[in-house]
Scaffold this motif. Structure first.
Motif, PDB file in Angstrom:
ATOM      1  N   SER A 183      -2.722  10.633 -21.936  1.00 12.69           N
ATOM      2  CA  SER A 183      -3.588  10.973 -20.805  1.00 12.69           C
ATOM      3  C   SER A 183      -2.905  10.762 -19.462  1.00 12.69           C
ATOM      4  O   SER A 183      -3.294  11.373 -18.461  1.00 12.69           O
ATOM      5  CB  SER A 183      -4.869  10.125 -20.859  1.00 12.69           C
ATOM      6  OG  SER A 183      -5.605  10.396 -22.032  1.00 12.69           O
ATOM      7  N   TYR A 184      -1.886   9.892 -19.432  1.00  9.08           N
ATOM      8  CA  TYR A 184      -1.234   9.546 -18.164  1.00  9.08           C
ATOM      9  C   TYR A 184       0.217  10.019 -18.182  1.00  9.08           C
ATOM     10  O   TYR A 184       0.967   9.759 -19.121  1.00  9.08           O
ATOM     11  CB  TYR A 184      -1.288   8.038 -17.940  1.00  9.08           C
ATOM     12  CG  TYR A 184      -2.691   7.519 -17.754  1.00  9.08           C
ATOM     13  CD1 TYR A 184      -3.274   7.460 -16.490  1.00  9.08           C
ATOM     14  CD2 TYR A 184      -3.446   7.109 -18.853  1.00  9.08           C
ATOM     15  CE1 TYR A 184      -4.575   7.002 -16.316  1.00  9.08           C
ATOM     16  CE2 TYR A 184      -4.746   6.654 -18.699  1.00  9.08           C
ATOM     17  CZ  TYR A 184      -5.303   6.597 -17.433  1.00  9.08           C
ATOM     18  OH  TYR A 184      -6.597   6.148 -17.269  1.00  9.08           O
ATOM     19  N   CYS A 185       0.608  10.713 -17.107  1.00 14.34           N
ATOM     20  CA  CYS A 185       1.936  11.324 -17.079  1.00 14.34           C
ATOM     21  C   CYS A 185       2.884  10.726 -16.049  1.00 14.34           C
ATOM     22  O   CYS A 185       4.038  11.134 -15.954  1.00 14.34           O
ATOM     23  CB  CYS A 185       1.810  12.835 -16.836  1.00 14.34           C
ATOM     24  SG  CYS A 185       1.297  13.755 -18.322  1.00 14.34           S
ATOM     25  N   ALA A 186       2.419   9.778 -15.253  1.00 19.66           N
ATOM     26  CA  ALA A 186       3.302   9.103 -14.291  1.00 19.66           C
ATOM     27  C   ALA A 186       2.805   7.691 -14.076  1.00 19.66           C
ATOM     28  O   ALA A 186       1.600   7.426 -14.114  1.00 19.66           O
ATOM     29  CB  ALA A 186       3.358   9.856 -12.962  1.00 19.66           C
ATOM     30  N   SER A 187       3.741   6.785 -13.869  1.00 21.74           N
ATOM     31  CA  SER A 187       3.429   5.392 -13.564  1.00 21.74           C
ATOM     32  C   SER A 187       4.323   4.934 -12.427  1.00 21.74           C
ATOM     33  O   SER A 187       5.531   5.206 -12.426  1.00 21.74           O
ATOM     34  CB  SER A 187       3.646   4.491 -14.788  1.00 21.74           C
ATOM     35  OG  SER A 187       2.794   4.861 -15.857  1.00 21.74           O
ATOM     36  N   ASN A 206       2.992  -3.868  -0.132  1.00 18.47           N
ATOM     37  CA  ASN A 206       1.825  -4.654  -0.520  1.00 18.47           C
ATOM     38  C   ASN A 206       1.612  -4.607  -2.030  1.00 18.47           C
ATOM     39  O   ASN A 206       1.381  -5.641  -2.680  1.00 18.47           O
ATOM     40  CB  ASN A 206       0.584  -4.146   0.209  1.00 18.47           C
ATOM     41  CG  ASN A 206      -0.658  -4.940  -0.148  1.00 18.47           C
ATOM     42  OD1 ASN A 206      -0.633  -6.167  -0.199  1.00 18.47           O
ATOM     43  ND2 ASN A 206      -1.753  -4.232  -0.411  1.00 18.47           N
ATOM     44  N   LEU A 207       1.726  -3.404  -2.611  1.00 23.55           N
ATOM     45  CA  LEU A 207       1.559  -3.259  -4.063  1.00 23.55           C
ATOM     46  C   LEU A 207       2.691  -3.971  -4.806  1.00 23.55           C
ATOM     47  O   LEU A 207       2.467  -4.610  -5.838  1.00 23.55           O
ATOM     48  CB  LEU A 207       1.521  -1.781  -4.445  1.00 23.55           C
ATOM     49  CG  LEU A 207       0.339  -0.967  -3.905  1.00 23.55           C
ATOM     50  CD1 LEU A 207       0.480   0.500  -4.306  1.00 23.55           C
ATOM     51  CD2 LEU A 207      -0.991  -1.529  -4.409  1.00 23.55           C
ATOM     52  N   ALA A 208       3.900  -3.854  -4.276  1.00 22.13           N
ATOM     53  CA  ALA A 208       5.045  -4.508  -4.920  1.00 22.13           C
ATOM     54  C   ALA A 208       4.873  -6.023  -4.901  1.00 22.13           C
ATOM     55  O   ALA A 208       5.167  -6.711  -5.885  1.00 22.13           O
ATOM     56  CB  ALA A 208       6.338  -4.103  -4.220  1.00 22.13           C
ATOM     57  N   ARG A 209       4.398  -6.554  -3.777  1.00 25.16           N
ATOM     58  CA  ARG A 209       4.209  -8.001  -3.663  1.00 25.16           C
ATOM     59  C   ARG A 209       3.189  -8.504  -4.673  1.00 25.16           C
ATOM     60  O   ARG A 209       3.317  -9.602  -5.224  1.00 25.16           O
ATOM     61  CB  ARG A 209       3.776  -8.341  -2.230  1.00 25.16           C
ATOM     62  CG  ARG A 209       3.650  -9.831  -1.942  1.00 25.16           C
ATOM     63  CD  ARG A 209       3.458 -10.119  -0.459  1.00 25.16           C
ATOM     64  NE  ARG A 209       2.307  -9.418   0.103  1.00 25.16           N
ATOM     65  CZ  ARG A 209       2.396  -8.370   0.916  1.00 25.16           C
ATOM     66  NH1 ARG A 209       3.587  -7.886   1.248  1.00 25.16           N
ATOM     67  NH2 ARG A 209       1.308  -7.789   1.396  1.00 25.16           N
ATOM     68  N   ARG A 210       2.179  -7.690  -4.943  1.00 23.18           N
ATOM     69  CA  ARG A 210       1.134  -8.084  -5.894  1.00 23.18           C
ATOM     70  C   ARG A 210       1.454  -7.693  -7.332  1.00 23.18           C
ATOM     71  O   ARG A 210       0.695  -7.984  -8.241  1.00 23.18           O
ATOM     72  CB  ARG A 210      -0.203  -7.453  -5.475  1.00 23.18           C
ATOM     73  CG  ARG A 210      -0.742  -8.020  -4.155  1.00 23.18           C
ATOM     74  CD  ARG A 210      -2.148  -7.538  -3.872  1.00 23.18           C
ATOM     75  NE  ARG A 210      -2.193  -6.137  -3.482  1.00 23.18           N
ATOM     76  CZ  ARG A 210      -2.965  -5.214  -4.041  1.00 23.18           C
ATOM     77  NH1 ARG A 210      -3.743  -5.531  -5.064  1.00 23.18           N
ATOM     78  NH2 ARG A 210      -2.959  -3.973  -3.599  1.00 23.18           N
ATOM     79  N   GLY A 211       2.597  -7.037  -7.542  1.00 27.08           N
ATOM     80  CA  GLY A 211       2.996  -6.637  -8.890  1.00 27.08           C
ATOM     81  C   GLY A 211       2.089  -5.592  -9.505  1.00 27.08           C
ATOM     82  O   GLY A 211       1.843  -5.603 -10.716  1.00 27.08           O
ATOM     83  N   VAL A 212       1.604  -4.650  -8.686  1.00 23.65           N
ATOM     84  CA  VAL A 212       0.647  -3.639  -9.149  1.00 23.65           C
ATOM     85  C   VAL A 212       1.383  -2.410  -9.675  1.00 23.65           C
ATOM     86  O   VAL A 212       2.314  -1.913  -9.035  1.00 23.65           O
ATOM     87  CB  VAL A 212      -0.302  -3.227  -8.007  1.00 23.65           C
ATOM     88  CG1 VAL A 212      -1.205  -2.077  -8.449  1.00 23.65           C
ATOM     89  CG2 VAL A 212      -1.131  -4.426  -7.570  1.00 23.65           C
ATOM     90  N   THR A 213       0.959  -1.928 -10.823  1.00 21.72           N
ATOM     91  CA  THR A 213       1.428  -0.657 -11.367  1.00 21.72           C
ATOM     92  C   THR A 213       0.247   0.299 -11.440  1.00 21.72           C
ATOM     93  O   THR A 213      -0.784  -0.037 -12.027  1.00 21.72           O
ATOM     94  CB  THR A 213       2.033  -0.834 -12.772  1.00 21.72           C
ATOM     95  OG1 THR A 213       3.188  -1.668 -12.687  1.00 21.72           O
ATOM     96  CG2 THR A 213       2.433   0.509 -13.374  1.00 21.72           C
ATOM     97  N   TYR A 214       0.386   1.488 -10.861  1.00 26.79           N
ATOM     98  CA  TYR A 214      -0.651   2.509 -10.934  1.00 26.79           C
ATOM     99  C   TYR A 214      -0.209   3.613 -11.889  1.00 26.79           C
ATOM    100  O   TYR A 214       0.962   4.010 -11.909  1.00 26.79           O
ATOM    101  CB  TYR A 214      -0.931   3.112  -9.555  1.00 26.79           C
ATOM    102  CG  TYR A 214      -1.755   2.238  -8.634  1.00 26.79           C
ATOM    103  CD1 TYR A 214      -2.738   1.375  -9.133  1.00 26.79           C
ATOM    104  CD2 TYR A 214      -1.565   2.283  -7.253  1.00 26.79           C
ATOM    105  CE1 TYR A 214      -3.498   0.579  -8.281  1.00 26.79           C
ATOM    106  CE2 TYR A 214      -2.326   1.499  -6.395  1.00 26.79           C
ATOM    107  CZ  TYR A 214      -3.280   0.643  -6.920  1.00 26.79           C
ATOM    108  OH  TYR A 214      -4.037  -0.145  -6.086  1.00 26.79           O
TER     109      TYR A 214
END
Length: 378
Positions: free
Chosen positions: A178-182, A203-211
């Protein structure tokens, strides 16, 4: 062939592959070592010879593609097929080439002032796969060091009356994705087309977020065999081979999957090659464990027979059959691990910008396709 090569070269950092004998190799102190890998068969429309050399380093191995070799496949005694270089150390046989059964083949390579030749190898016919079936294994599948739910896949096939048959099995598993990019520590943008790109966000990198971003079209992940599976007919000659375990498939998701089982008839030298590899890796742990010795193959340098050449020239007859794994189990406690090695997907939240999050394209590769697999059932 592509995924078998990928598996073998991944393990080559620990093992110099071969089919004949152990050979003690210390990569940190050895000279460059040549690797030649070919699977010539009567099934695939595109077939390759892959040639690489390792660049030894104290704690690592880097491979250099060999791009200027003269590569020939010899059929019988007087028919020659020239192989044309493409990319990634690959030399392609003429399109549409298929090996003939009961016909000897030999590989000849001229490079860097030396001539390399393989032993003569002959294709023997293969029987079709008669039946494939699945058995649910609760907490019975090894995955990333854990025991998880999944299915064991078995087959039945008829062994030929001729003694001395040798078999190998591989598979390709198709899972609808279902997901084609991360994007790890960033957000996905569709430009530049067609791939798009991840743009870093502090900000996302500091929080370790992966979308993760949904596919714009149908898409399937392709998962390949990670174990070598070979067998001799010493105890089954002329009989039906029943219940041969050919795959252990984790419970990736609750919807169906399709598995393409490939069955090979291989030579004794190829069986010996893979059987030694099994003994030194799979039975001593995993391909990530250091085996007791490396191995040399069935290709020799005619002018320097002391040179250890890794890899294998294999000829085979090949057949395949697909099977739908119907994930019908619904009892409590059953978990699907998903297609991100156990990580659950995290879509980018919707905000005031109605153009986000964007959809990502399904990019064709060895591990992903937007083309519906033949035999697929939703």
């Amino acid at each position: 062939m592509k995924y078998r090569i990928k598996l073998l070269l991944a393990a080559v950092g620990l093992v110099v592959f071969a089919c004949v004998e152990p050979y003690d190799l210390n990569f940190g102190s050895q000279k460059e070592i040549l690797f030649i890998e070919a699977d010539i068969n009567d099934f695939d429309s595109l077939q390759y010879v892959i040639i690489k050399k390792n660049i030894p380093e104290p704690n690592n191995i880097v491979y250099r593609n060999i791009e200027n070799a003269k590569v020939q496949l010899i059929e019988g005694t007087n028919k020659f097929y020239d192989c044309a270089y493409t990319t990634g150390g690959k030399y392609q046989l003429p399109k549409g080439f298929k090996a003939k059964t009961n016909t000897p083949y030999q590989l000849r390579i001229v490079m860097e002032g030396s001539t390399y030749e393989s032993t003569l190898e002959t294709v023997t016919p293969i029987s079709p796969i008669e039946r494939i079936y699945a058995q649910f294994a609760e907490k019975g599948i090894d995955f990333l060091g854990k025991k998880i739910d999944g299915h064991r896949i078995f087959l039945d096939t008829k062994d030929a009356e001729t003694k001395g048959q040798y078999y190998m099995w591989q598979y390709k598993l198709y899972e609808k994705q279902s997901y084609c990019a991360s994007c790890n520590g960033g957000r996905y943008f569709t430009t530049p087309a067609p791939l798009g790109r991840c743009v870093d966000d502090a900000n996302l990198a500091r929080r370790g977020v992966t979308y993760d971003y949904l596919c714009v079209s149908n898409c399937w992940d392709i998962i390949y065999s990670e174990e070598v599976n070979v067998m001799t007919d010493n105890y089954t000659n002329g009989q039906t081979i029943k219940g041969r375990l050919v795959a252990n498939v984790p419970y990736y998701q609750f919807r169906n999957a399709l598995i393409d089982i490939q069955q090979f008839s291989i030579s004794k030298s190829a069986f010996d090659y893979f059987n030694i590899m099994v003994n030194q890796t799979q039975r001593n742990g995993t391909l990530a464990d250091t085996p007791p010795a490396g191995l040399i193959g069935n290709i020799k340098n005619l002018s320097d027979k002391s040179e250890a050449v890794g890899g294998l020239f294999m000829v085979s007859s090949k057949t395949s059959k697909t099977f739908i794994i119907q994930r019908k189990e619904s009892f409590g406690g059953l978990n699907a691990i998903g297609l991100f090695n156990g990580r659950q997907p995290t879509p980018e939240p919707m905000g005031n910008d109605t153009s986000r999050p964007p959809f990502a394209p399904c990019i064709e590769s060895e591990t992903r396709t937007k083309i519906q697999p033949i035999g697929w059932i939703d």
